[in-house]
Design an enzyme around this catalytic site. Structure first.
Site, PDB file in Angstrom:
ATOM      1  N   HIS A   1       0.615  13.039  -6.468  1.00  0.00           N
ATOM      2  CA  HIS A   1       0.226  12.075  -5.438  1.00  0.00           C
ATOM      3  C   HIS A   1       1.228  10.910  -5.379  1.00  0.00           C
ATOM      4  O   HIS A   1       0.862   9.767  -5.125  1.00  0.00           O
ATOM      5  CB  HIS A   1      -1.184  11.543  -5.745  1.00  0.00           C
ATOM      6  CG  HIS A   1      -2.021  11.321  -4.513  1.00  0.00           C
ATOM      7  ND1 HIS A   1      -2.926  12.239  -4.048  1.00  0.00           N
ATOM      8  CD2 HIS A   1      -2.110  10.273  -3.652  1.00  0.00           C
ATOM      9  CE1 HIS A   1      -3.529  11.764  -2.969  1.00  0.00           C
ATOM     10  NE2 HIS A   1      -3.048  10.574  -2.701  1.00  0.00           N
TER      11      HIS A   1
ATOM     12  N   LYS B   1      -3.084  21.107  -3.315  1.00  0.00           N
ATOM     13  CA  LYS B   1      -2.076  20.073  -3.603  1.00  0.00           C
ATOM     14  C   LYS B   1      -2.559  19.209  -4.763  1.00  0.00           C
ATOM     15  O   LYS B   1      -3.741  18.860  -4.824  1.00  0.00           O
ATOM     16  CB  LYS B   1      -1.913  19.220  -2.342  1.00  0.00           C
ATOM     17  CG  LYS B   1      -1.072  17.973  -2.460  1.00  0.00           C
ATOM     18  CD  LYS B   1      -0.853  17.392  -1.073  1.00  0.00           C
ATOM     19  CE  LYS B   1      -0.029  16.142  -1.098  1.00  0.00           C
ATOM     20  NZ  LYS B   1      -0.775  14.940  -1.483  1.00  0.00           N
TER      21      LYS B   1
ATOM     22  N   ARG C   1      -5.051   0.751  -8.324  1.00  0.00           N
ATOM     23  CA  ARG C   1      -3.817   0.200  -7.742  1.00  0.00           C
ATOM     24  C   ARG C   1      -3.913  -1.319  -7.625  1.00  0.00           C
ATOM     25  O   ARG C   1      -4.530  -1.835  -6.689  1.00  0.00           O
ATOM     26  CB  ARG C   1      -3.568   0.821  -6.375  1.00  0.00           C
ATOM     27  CG  ARG C   1      -3.492   2.336  -6.465  1.00  0.00           C
ATOM     28  CD  ARG C   1      -3.201   3.010  -5.145  1.00  0.00           C
ATOM     29  NE  ARG C   1      -3.415   4.440  -5.304  1.00  0.00           N
ATOM     30  CZ  ARG C   1      -3.934   5.223  -4.368  1.00  0.00           C
ATOM     31  NH1 ARG C   1      -4.274   4.730  -3.196  1.00  0.00           N
ATOM     32  NH2 ARG C   1      -4.102   6.524  -4.604  1.00  0.00           N
TER      33      ARG C   1
ATOM     34  N   TYR D   1       0.847  -1.204   0.000  1.00  0.00           N
ATOM     35  CA  TYR D   1       0.000   0.000   0.000  1.00  0.00           C
ATOM     36  C   TYR D   1       0.886   1.259   0.000  1.00  0.00           C
ATOM     37  O   TYR D   1       0.626   2.225  -0.730  1.00  0.00           O
ATOM     38  CB  TYR D   1      -0.933  -0.002   1.216  1.00  0.00           C
ATOM     39  CG  TYR D   1      -1.684   1.302   1.408  1.00  0.00           C
ATOM     40  CD1 TYR D   1      -2.617   1.737   0.475  1.00  0.00           C
ATOM     41  CD2 TYR D   1      -1.426   2.109   2.511  1.00  0.00           C
ATOM     42  CE1 TYR D   1      -3.287   2.941   0.637  1.00  0.00           C
ATOM     43  CE2 TYR D   1      -2.096   3.319   2.679  1.00  0.00           C
ATOM     44  CZ  TYR D   1      -3.014   3.729   1.738  1.00  0.00           C
ATOM     45  OH  TYR D   1      -3.659   4.927   1.903  1.00  0.00           O
TER      46      TYR D   1
HETATM   47  C1  LIG Z   1       0.493   5.442   1.195  1.00  0.00           C
HETATM   48  C2  LIG Z   1       0.167   6.834   0.760  1.00  0.00           C
HETATM   49  C3  LIG Z   1      -1.007   7.428   1.196  1.00  0.00           C
HETATM   50  C4  LIG Z   1      -1.288   8.748   0.837  1.00  0.00           C
HETATM   51  N1  LIG Z   1      -2.407   9.356   1.342  1.00  0.00           N
HETATM   52  C5  LIG Z   1      -2.625  10.665   1.079  1.00  0.00           C
HETATM   53  C6  LIG Z   1      -3.693  11.356   1.708  1.00  0.00           C
HETATM   54  O1  LIG Z   1      -4.436  10.809   2.516  1.00  0.00           O
HETATM   55  N2  LIG Z   1      -3.871  12.661   1.389  1.00  0.00           N
HETATM   56  C7  LIG Z   1      -3.041  13.318   0.518  1.00  0.00           C
HETATM   57  O2  LIG Z   1      -3.222  14.516   0.277  1.00  0.00           O
HETATM   58  N3  LIG Z   1      -2.039  12.679  -0.087  1.00  0.00           N
HETATM   59  C8  LIG Z   1      -1.785  11.383   0.189  1.00  0.00           C
HETATM   60  N4  LIG Z   1      -0.712  10.754  -0.375  1.00  0.00           N
HETATM   61  C9  LIG Z   1       0.183  11.518  -1.277  1.00  0.00           C
HETATM   62  C10 LIG Z   1       1.290  12.209  -0.480  1.00  0.00           C
HETATM   63  O3  LIG Z   1       0.791  13.283   0.263  1.00  0.00           O
HETATM   64  C11 LIG Z   1       2.382  12.766  -1.406  1.00  0.00           C
HETATM   65  O4  LIG Z   1       1.788  13.553  -2.401  1.00  0.00           O
HETATM   66  C12 LIG Z   1       3.218  11.672  -2.050  1.00  0.00           C
HETATM   67  O5  LIG Z   1       3.503  10.646  -1.136  1.00  0.00           O
HETATM   68  C13 LIG Z   1       4.508  12.267  -2.560  1.00  0.00           C
HETATM   69  O6  LIG Z   1       5.262  11.319  -3.216  1.00  0.00           O
HETATM   70  P1  LIG Z   1       6.447  10.490  -2.536  1.00  0.00           P
HETATM   71  O7  LIG Z   1       5.799   9.409  -1.737  1.00  0.00           O
HETATM   72  O8  LIG Z   1       7.180   9.983  -3.712  1.00  0.00           O
HETATM   73  O9  LIG Z   1       7.243  11.430  -1.674  1.00  0.00           O
HETATM   74  C14 LIG Z   1      -0.406   9.448  -0.023  1.00  0.00           C
HETATM   75  C15 LIG Z   1       0.759   8.827  -0.468  1.00  0.00           C
HETATM   76  C16 LIG Z   1       1.081   7.551  -0.063  1.00  0.00           C
HETATM   77  C17 LIG Z   1       2.383   6.938  -0.517  1.00  0.00           C
END
Ligand SMILES: Cc1cc2nc3c(=O)[nH]c(=O)nc-3n(C[C@H](O)[C@H](O)[C@H](O)COP(=O)(O)O)c2cc1C
Length: 382
Positions: free
Chosen positions: A281, A257, A170, A30
């Site tokens: 994301h 964002k 996913r 995940y």
């Molecule tokens: C497991 C997971 C869950 C995430 N859940 C959210 C979330 O609840 N809200 C959100 O704005 N972004 C979420 N994101 C996106 C992150 O805020 C961020 O944009 C992203 O992890 C950046 O990429 P990186 O993991 O390569 O640093 C999630 C990312 C991951 C990996």
């Protein structure tokens, strides 16, 4: 306070390898996965790493400082912890571990609406310094209530999200029955049995819950009903009509964002927002999309004097932060890097990962002869 990192794990890759050993497979997948074929996930880091920087070895150097001012707040480094949902499922108590570490290091921590600690608890741990990311509720009364709670918790910055108009496709999560909410299948339970540290910590901290959303959830929901509740409660597609009332209501800084185009950046400016996070994301939504470093430079160049431009997705090291800042981001965020740290090292994971990234970034700045974070663009090789 002096912070040092554990020399057994001197890179985010080391943390990722260790985290994979300690987390149940469904939880690691995940965290680690992108969407569809993972093309966008891989591109984020590989294209970011094409950015090259120029050193100035013979210039006089008075020392380099990571300090960065953002929205009138002075932070100790130009990076923060991105909002991540379901953190407590990946590692028990993860949101609190990361919020505390961020507070101690004086970097921003963004709490997700759908993570496993509440706005109020995280505000208490960070003395009101944590930011809050709002998933857009379908009902305006729920939206208003959550925003009021974020205000009462003294969050300086509210982050709204535009890149989840649909849930990302996913394959691993679908296979694992983890397409939100989590399903405890026999397969998943068997995976847990092989990960004693995770299982013991889960016993200690209890089954993770959506703590911020708890007051709105009917009691005793089974997992199937919970999925329905989430679908009915949130409606991810943002537009001007939905953003305007939030702008009117929220007196603090408002950031959007998930911006990946000039059109969306222009709309954010038109709607009076304070900042944008150029983000995809972490490659979890649109596999056919661009890496974030691609649009970043032109968005920052064109709109950087009208709105604060930040970036996330694909950053895994101090040099990666430097590449992003040199390409025009005023600030950066990481999601997975910090969660790998907590998966690998539990309670020490937040402090370790922040210390490691700070040490790496400090080295890059001194090597380049870059004294201030805002000087990074002078080192970009075009
Ligand atoms: C497991 C997971 C869950 C995430 N859940 C959210 C979330 O609840 N809200 C959100 O704005 N972004 C979420 N994101 C996106 C992150 O805020 C961020 O944009 C992203 O992890 C950046 O990429 P990186 O993991 O390569 O640093 C999630 C990312 C991951 C990996």
């Amino acid at each position: 306070m002096a912070h040092t990192f554990n020399t057994k794990y001197p890179s985010i890759d080391d943390l990722k390898i260790k985290a994979q050993k300690r987390m149940p497979r469904f939880a690691f997948e995940y965290l680690d996965g992108g969407c569809n074929e993972d093309v966008n996930l891989i591109r984020n880091t590989s294209e970011l790493r094409e950015v090259q920087l120029k050193p100035n070895y013979l210039r006089s150097h008075q020392g380099s400082s990571l300090k960065t001012s953002l929205f009138g707040i002075e932070y100790a480094a130009p990076f923060g912890i991105a909002p991540v949902g379901l953190q407590g499922l990946m590692w028990p108590n993860a949101p609190e571990i990361l919020a505390k570490a961020a507070f101690q290091h004086n970097i921003p921590f963004i709490l997700s609406t759908v993570t496993t600690s509440s706005i109020e608890r995280v505000s208490e741990l960070t003395e009101g310094k944590a930011w809050f990311q709002l998933y857009h509720p379908a009902e305006s009364s729920l939206r208003d209530d959550i925003i009021k709670r974020a205000e009462a918790a003294e969050c300086p910055v509210l982050v709204i999200l535009c890149d989840v108009p649909t849930f990302g496709f996913r394959p691993r999560d679908i296979r694992n029955g983890l397409a939100m909410p989590p399903k405890m299948s026999i397969q998943n339970v068997l995976q847990v049995l092989g990960k004693p540290a995770w299982a013991l910590n889960t016993l200690r901290y209890g089954q993770p819950n959506f703590e911020t959303l708890k007051p709105y959830m009917p009691k005793g929901l089974d997992l199937k009903q919970l999925g329905k509740f989430m679908d009915q409660t949130f409606s991810g597609r943002l537009n001007a009509e939905r953003i305007k009332p939030i702008r009117d209501m929220w007196k603090g800084k408002l950031v959007i964002k998930g911006v990946a185009s000039h059109e969306d950046a222009e709309e954010a400016i038109r709607l009076g927002l304070d900042g944008i996070i150029v983000s995809n994301h972490g490659g979890r939504q649109l596999d056919a999309g661009e890496s974030t470093i691609r649009p970043l430079e032109s968005i920052a160049q064109k709109y950087g004097d009208q709105i604060t431009v930040m970036m996330d997705s694909g950053i895994r090291s101090g040099p990666d932060v430097a590449r992003s800042l040199a390409s025009g981001a005023e600030f950066t965020f990481m999601g997975r890097s910090f969660m790998y740290g907590v998966g690998a090292l539990g309670k020490q994971g937040g402090d370790h990962t922040i210390s490691l990234l700070k040490a790496e970034l400090q080295q890059v700045m001194e090597q380049l002869c870059c004294e201030k974070v805002s000087d990074f663009p002078n080192h970009l090789i075009k």
